[in-house]
Every structure is written in structure tokens, then in C-alpha cells.
Design a protein around this motif. Structure first.
Motif, mmCIF file in Angstrom:
data_model
loop_
_atom_site.group_PDB
_atom_site.id
_atom_site.type_symbol
_atom_site.label_atom_id
_atom_site.label_comp_id
_atom_site.label_asym_id
_atom_site.label_seq_id
_atom_site.Cartn_x
_atom_site.Cartn_y
_atom_site.Cartn_z
ATOM 1 N N UNK A 132 34.491 -44.971 66.821
ATOM 2 C CA UNK A 132 34.741 -44.204 66.739
ATOM 3 C C UNK A 132 35.534 -43.598 67.348
ATOM 4 N N UNK A 133 36.990 -43.401 67.040
ATOM 5 C CA UNK A 133 37.993 -43.434 67.767
ATOM 6 C C UNK A 133 38.697 -41.534 67.737
ATOM 7 N N UNK A 134 39.369 -40.799 68.037
ATOM 8 C CA UNK A 134 39.957 -39.652 67.695
ATOM 9 C C UNK A 134 40.907 -39.646 66.628
ATOM 10 N N UNK A 135 42.124 -38.641 66.570
ATOM 11 C CA UNK A 135 42.673 -38.626 65.413
ATOM 12 C C UNK A 135 43.093 -37.093 65.110
ATOM 13 N N UNK A 136 44.533 -36.451 65.835
ATOM 14 C CA UNK A 136 44.290 -35.292 64.549
ATOM 15 C C UNK A 136 45.103 -35.711 63.591
ATOM 16 N N UNK A 137 45.077 -33.814 63.125
ATOM 17 C CA UNK A 137 44.783 -34.032 61.481
ATOM 18 C C UNK A 137 45.611 -33.156 61.043
ATOM 19 N N UNK A 138 45.584 -32.669 59.707
ATOM 20 C CA UNK A 138 46.296 -31.239 58.773
ATOM 21 C C UNK A 138 45.817 -31.688 57.958
ATOM 22 N N UNK A 139 45.159 -30.273 57.509
ATOM 23 C CA UNK A 139 44.908 -30.321 55.487
ATOM 24 C C UNK A 139 45.636 -29.378 55.072
ATOM 25 N N UNK A 140 46.186 -28.900 55.602
ATOM 26 C CA UNK A 140 47.579 -27.883 55.566
ATOM 27 C C UNK A 140 48.573 -27.415 55.934
ATOM 28 N N UNK A 141 49.106 -26.649 55.161
ATOM 29 C CA UNK A 141 51.251 -26.258 55.787
ATOM 30 C C UNK A 141 50.570 -25.064 56.486
ATOM 31 N N UNK A 142 51.462 -24.846 57.975
ATOM 32 C CA UNK A 142 50.936 -23.977 58.761
ATOM 33 C C UNK A 142 51.364 -23.755 59.884
ATOM 34 N N UNK A 143 51.461 -22.743 60.942
ATOM 35 C CA UNK A 143 51.442 -23.187 62.424
ATOM 36 C C UNK A 143 50.840 -23.952 62.688
ATOM 37 N N UNK A 144 51.223 -25.650 63.756
ATOM 38 C CA UNK A 144 50.458 -26.249 64.775
ATOM 39 C C UNK A 144 48.992 -25.866 64.881
ATOM 40 N N UNK A 145 49.615 -24.596 66.026
ATOM 41 C CA UNK A 145 47.891 -23.798 66.430
ATOM 42 C C UNK A 145 46.698 -23.636 65.211
ATOM 43 N N UNK A 146 47.463 -23.452 64.484
ATOM 44 C CA UNK A 146 46.432 -23.158 62.939
ATOM 45 C C UNK A 146 45.916 -24.063 62.472
ATOM 46 N N UNK A 147 46.397 -25.007 62.039
ATOM 47 C CA UNK A 147 46.304 -26.176 60.804
ATOM 48 C C UNK A 147 45.735 -27.430 61.936
ATOM 49 N N UNK A 148 46.421 -27.601 63.203
ATOM 50 C CA UNK A 148 45.708 -28.585 63.510
ATOM 51 C C UNK A 148 44.639 -29.289 64.229
ATOM 52 N N UNK A 149 43.641 -30.289 63.785
ATOM 53 C CA UNK A 149 42.402 -30.526 64.064
ATOM 54 C C UNK A 149 41.743 -31.985 64.819
ATOM 55 N N UNK A 150 40.940 -31.706 65.604
ATOM 56 C CA UNK A 150 41.533 -33.178 66.477
ATOM 57 C C UNK A 150 39.507 -33.650 66.087
ATOM 58 N N UNK A 151 39.948 -34.926 65.385
ATOM 59 C CA UNK A 151 38.281 -35.589 64.312
ATOM 60 C C UNK A 151 38.362 -36.233 65.024
ATOM 61 N N UNK A 152 37.448 -37.664 64.919
ATOM 62 C CA UNK A 152 36.969 -38.726 64.817
ATOM 63 C C UNK A 152 37.071 -39.716 63.707
ATOM 64 N N UNK A 153 37.223 -40.491 63.675
ATOM 65 C CA UNK A 153 38.237 -41.626 62.854
ATOM 66 C C UNK A 153 37.391 -42.701 62.858
ATOM 67 N N UNK A 154 37.235 -43.241 61.592
ATOM 68 C CA UNK A 154 36.509 -45.255 61.679
ATOM 69 C C UNK A 154 37.840 -45.732 61.947
ATOM 70 N N UNK A 155 37.333 -46.747 62.889
ATOM 71 C CA UNK A 155 38.636 -48.087 62.549
ATOM 72 C C UNK A 155 38.597 -48.961 62.240
ATOM 73 N N UNK A 156 38.830 -48.726 61.405
ATOM 74 C CA UNK A 156 39.464 -49.926 60.305
ATOM 75 C C UNK A 156 40.098 -51.176 60.362
ATOM 76 N N UNK A 157 39.321 -51.891 59.799
ATOM 77 C CA UNK A 157 40.372 -53.439 60.463
ATOM 78 C C UNK A 157 42.048 -53.495 59.709
ATOM 79 N N UNK A 158 42.876 -53.948 60.155
ATOM 80 C CA UNK A 158 44.520 -53.402 59.883
ATOM 81 C C UNK A 158 44.255 -54.714 58.563
ATOM 82 N N UNK A 159 43.809 -55.590 58.293
ATOM 83 C CA UNK A 159 44.662 -55.489 56.944
ATOM 84 C C UNK A 159 45.178 -56.659 56.503
ATOM 85 N N UNK A 160 45.640 -57.339 55.588
ATOM 86 C CA UNK A 160 46.797 -58.428 55.381
ATOM 87 C C UNK A 160 48.082 -57.959 55.823
ATOM 88 N N UNK A 161 49.111 -58.565 56.677
ATOM 89 C CA UNK A 161 49.890 -58.479 57.094
ATOM 90 C C UNK A 161 50.453 -57.165 57.903
#
Length: 331
Positions: free
Chosen positions: A1-30
Motif C-alpha cells: 500500500x502507498x499514499x496518495x492525495x486525491x479529491x472527489x469534488x471541486x473546491x478549496x484545497x483545504x476542504x476537498x483534498x484527502x490523503x488515502x491509501x492506494x494499491x500500487x499497480x504494475x506499470x503495464x506495457x510501455x
């Protein structure tokens, strides 16, 4: 697991930014998987969060347009020589996360002569300034360029490019705090618009001719005033809207030729060869000490992204850049 910053709605960054866990996926072709070291926070990173480009942003989204990291994995048919190399993983996923998947052919290798904090900000402002000067305006010795908000990161790059390419730069600022720096970087003149009339000063400095081109990052009345400084065949180029107010395009169109520049449009038509050649040129200027980028102002761990954004929006970051660093790697 790794962390990422994500937003689900538009608005003030202070209100909409979230820090979440995310599965690290394989890079894929190219593709390559890049373990991020650090990413700067630019105004261009924050504008989409507020919703200004909502028509072309698909939610949820991960912010961040630039940064530097180390290649951790490569996909099928990607040279394994890239493993362990520092690169800029550009034009792929947002960079405000621990791991970024990006196109292998668009990744920019970083030489050992360039530090992480310089490498991380090699894309948005340097490429924009270079393309504007060389391809859009085709500036050459004898030309005079006027730039407002010139104490900004990109304004400082224009000042240095004026020395490299030989054109004359007139920098418009709102105070004298950065005047000495801009002159040392390459600006021919600095005008404090809070104390002097921009139009009168430009006419005086150009012996009444006006400037060859003017670059507006502010819009509104400041942009209108900038256009009044053009010579009859001059070019007005809009690259930003810091005031949040548009210029009077009817007035502007009467003063000279009007152009807009968006880096994403250049990206769509540029060849892979030209893409790499552009970065190679900028990297050579940095290695030769002809071009320097903003120093660090402050560092924040990715999990403290809201505090980092607050620092960008509330402090005078013309003195340096605010960076997000991955807790996985130290600067």
C-alpha cells in the motif's frame, strides 16, 4: 500500500483534498513505475482543484503535474536499464503520491549533476518559458519583452532567458523586494508599478516605440495596461489570470496581435524527439549554471498536504518553492 492525495469534488484545497491509501499497480506495457522523491506545489496544480478546468478534469483526481522520482519497475518491452534511474514521470498520473505510473518514452532522465529539488521543477515553468521565447514569440537580440508579475518563478526564468537569447526584458513588479535579484538574473529594467506609470515608463525606456511583446499573467486592468505598452506590430500573450478577472479583449485586440499559450496544447502536438530535445536544452543550461530555478522555501510530507497548500496560498513563495516529499525517500 502507498499514499496518495486525491479529491472527489471541486473546491478549496483545504476542504476537498484527502490523503488515502492506494494499491500500487504494475506499470503495464510501455509504462514505468516511479517511486516519487519530491514534487513542487505550483499555482497550476491548485487551479484545477478549485474547479477552473472542471470540463476536462475527471473526478476523483490526483493533483500534481511535475516531480522527480526513481524508476522502481518497468513494464513489458521497456528497457531494464531504466531501473534505479532518476526521472521526471510526466504527462501520466498526478504526482502527489508515493508511486506514479508514467509513459516510459516520455520520462525525462535526470543527470547526477542536477539535484532533486531542481529536477522536480524542470517542467511547468521552464518548458513554458522556453517554448514561448523560442517558438511562440521567436525573440531575438533587439527585441524588447515586457512581463508582469515578473518576480514569480516563471518571471525569473524569462529574465535568465533574456540573457541567454539576447533580448531585452522589462520586468513589471508591484514592489522593489525582488528588483536586485531580477537585474542580476538578466532583466534590463524593473518597473515598480505601485510607484510609476507602467505605460509612461515603458515609452521612456523604449524611446516611444513600445515593446515587441508583452506577457500577461494577471489579467484585468493590469493586462489592459500591459497591452498599451506594445508597439503597433507587437504581440500580447496571455498565460495566466492571477487576478481572476479577464482582460478587455476588445481593447487588447486593438493594441496588437493576441496570442494564448497553454502547455497542454503544445504537449498534444509535440513529437517525442522534440519533447526530449527541449528538456535536454534546459538541462544543459542548468548544468552550465546559465539557468537556475527557485530554491526550496519549505518541505512538507505528503500526509501534510493541506498545511503545504496553505503555505503556498498565504506566504510570499516568490522567495522559494514549497515541496511535497514522499516519506518513502528522503531528499
Amino acid at each position: 500500500m502507498a499514499k496518495c492525495v486525491k479529491y472527489y469534488d471541486f473546491g478549496k484545497p483545504q476542504d476537498v483534498l484527502k490523503v488515502e491509501n492506494r494499491h500500487v499497480q504494475n506499470p503495464g506495457p510501455g509504462k514505468i513505475l516511479v517511486r516519487m522523491i519530491t514534487s513542487p506545489i505550483n499555482p497550476s496544480d491548485l487551479i484545477p482543484i478549485y474547479g477552473s478546468y472542471s470540463h476536462r478534469i475527471f473526478l476523483p483526481a490526483i493533483p500534481g503535474y511535475e516531480g522527480v522520482g526513481v524508476v522502481e519497475e518497468v513494464g513489458p518491452a521497456v528497457p531494464k536499464e531504466l531501473l534505479g534511474k532518476r526521472v521526471l514521470p510526466l504527462r501520466g498520473e498526478g504526482t502527489w503520491q508515493n508511486y506514479v505510473r508514467a509513459s516510459a518514452e516520455l520520462a525525462i532522465p535526470i543527470p547526477v549533476t542536477i539535484d532533486n529539488l531542481t529536477a522536480a521543477q524542470l517542467y511547468i515553468n521552464p518548458v513554458t518559458a522556453w517554448i514561448i521565447c523560442k517558438e511562440i514569440l521567436e525573440l531575438k537580440p533587439g527585441d524588447a519583452l515586457l512581463v508582469n508579475a515578473c518576480s514569480s518563478s516563471i518571471g525569473r526564468i524569462f529574465a535568465q532567458l533574456s540573457k541567454i537569447l539576447g533580448f531585452e526584458l522589462i520586468a513589471a513588479v508591484r514592489n522593489d523586494i525582488h528588483t536586485k535579484d531580477l537585474i542580476e538574473l538578466g532583466a534590463s529594467y524593473v518597473i515598480n508599478t505601485s510607484e510609476s506609470s507602467l505605460v509612461n515608463m515603458v515609452r521612456e525606456l523604449t524611446n516611444g516605440r513600445g515593446v515587441s511583446a508583452a506577457i500577461d499573467s494577471i489579467g484585468g486592468s493590469c493586462g489592459n495596461e500591459l497591452a498599451c505598452c506594445l508597439k503597433p506590430s507587437g504581440i500580447f500573450l496571455s498565460i495566466g489570470l492571477l487576478s481572476g478577472k479577464p482582460v478587455d479583449w476588445k481593447i487588447i485586440s486593438q493594441k496588437g496581435e493576441v496570442k494564448l499559450f497553454h502547455l497542454r496544447h503544445w504537449n498534444k502536438q509535440v513529437s517525442v524527439k522534440k519533447w526530449h530535445e527541449t528538456f535536454e536544452q534546459l538541462i544543459s543550461y542548468i548544468s552550465e549554471k546559465k539557468l537556475k530555478l527557485m530554491p526550496p522555501y519549505e518541505h512538507y510530507d505528503l500526509i501534510h498536504v493541506k498545511e503545504a497548500v496553505l503555505a503556498v496560498e498565504s506566504l510570499d513563495t516568490n522567495r522559494g518553492k514549497v515541496f511535497l516529499k514522499s516519506e518513502l525517500l528522503q531528499l
